[in-house]
Design a protein around this motif. Structure first.
Motif: not given
Length: 234
Positions: A205-213, A224-234
């Motif tokens: 979730v990012k800023k209240g919106k679901l961006i990946k599930v 890695s999940l960490e890498k995916v998360f950091l990419e989606l958070e940009k």
């Protein structure tokens, strides 16, 4: 077992949760991740009936937390990120108080309480007041109180914060055992490598919106999940 249907939660004009929908099936360990302020705790508190929400619905085993809160709460155990306990009580008295609320017979609860107290190595502290405990010890009391009534659904907000390495290991084993016996676990965490190894499915979730599930494999792919998360958070 858990169904989030188009849930929106507002604070004034700000949407803390913005039209989120997903399901958590029986037997899953489901991770809910996002940066601080992304809306994780807001949704969790809505799921357990602490916060109301403006739109949508949340179903626990097919029942609405809005219209059937008691029936839903009978099936839920909730562990907050900061355990808010009655600190003037002794640990054993607090645990028994929670068992009373769930109408667990005295003849049944004793062995269960001691099993978890020994597992988390606090059996010698059960007669001590909670206000003498560290954060990690309070977290263990909260965990024992939650597990003592054998919930169908365990919902946790950053459950590993403050726990020592052995308690973290024991908690992970408990989670695996619970889902093997038909339970369902939903939790938020910032420990992404643990989520990657432990969880069946994940939502970001990012800023209240679901961006990946999706399944852990489908969400992270070859990364890695960490890498995916950091990419989606940009």
């Amino acid at each position: 077992m858990i169904e989030i249907r188009n849930v929106t939660k507002k604070y004034g004009d700000k949407k803390a949760i913005d039209d989120i929908s997903f399901k958590v099936e029986t037997g899953e360990i489901f991770a809910f991740i996002g940066h601080n302020g992304a809306g994780k705790t807001t949704l969790i508190k809505a799921m357990v009936g602490i916060h109301d929400f403006d739109e949508g619905d949340i179903l626990i085993d097919g029942k609405s937390i809005k219209t059937n809160p008691i029936e839903c709460k009978k099936k839920i155990a909730y562990i907050p990120d900061n355990p808010e306990l009655y600190e003037n009580m002794k640990a054993i008295d607090y645990i028994n108080f929670i068992c009373d609320m769930y109408e667990i017979p005295a003849s049944k609860r004793g062995a269960t309480i001691m099993k978890y107290a020994k597992m988390f190595e606090i059996e010698d502290a059960l007669m001590s007041p909670i206000n003498s405990f560290s954060h990690g010890m309070k977290q263990k009391v909260a965990l024992i109180s939650a597990l003592a009534h054998e919930p169908k659904v365990l919902i946790m907000d950053e459950p590993f914060v403050g726990l020592d390495p052995k308690a973290i290991f024991d908690m992970k084993e408990l989670m695996r055992d619970m889902v093997e016996h038909g339970g369902t676990i939903f939790f938020s965490t910032h420990i992404l490598d643990m989520a990657e190894k432990l969880c069946t499915r994940v939502a970001i979730v990012k800023k209240g919106k679901l961006i990946k599930v999706g399944s852990m494999k489908s969400v992270k792919g070859d990364k890695s999940l960490e890498k995916v998360f950091l990419e989606l958070e940009k």
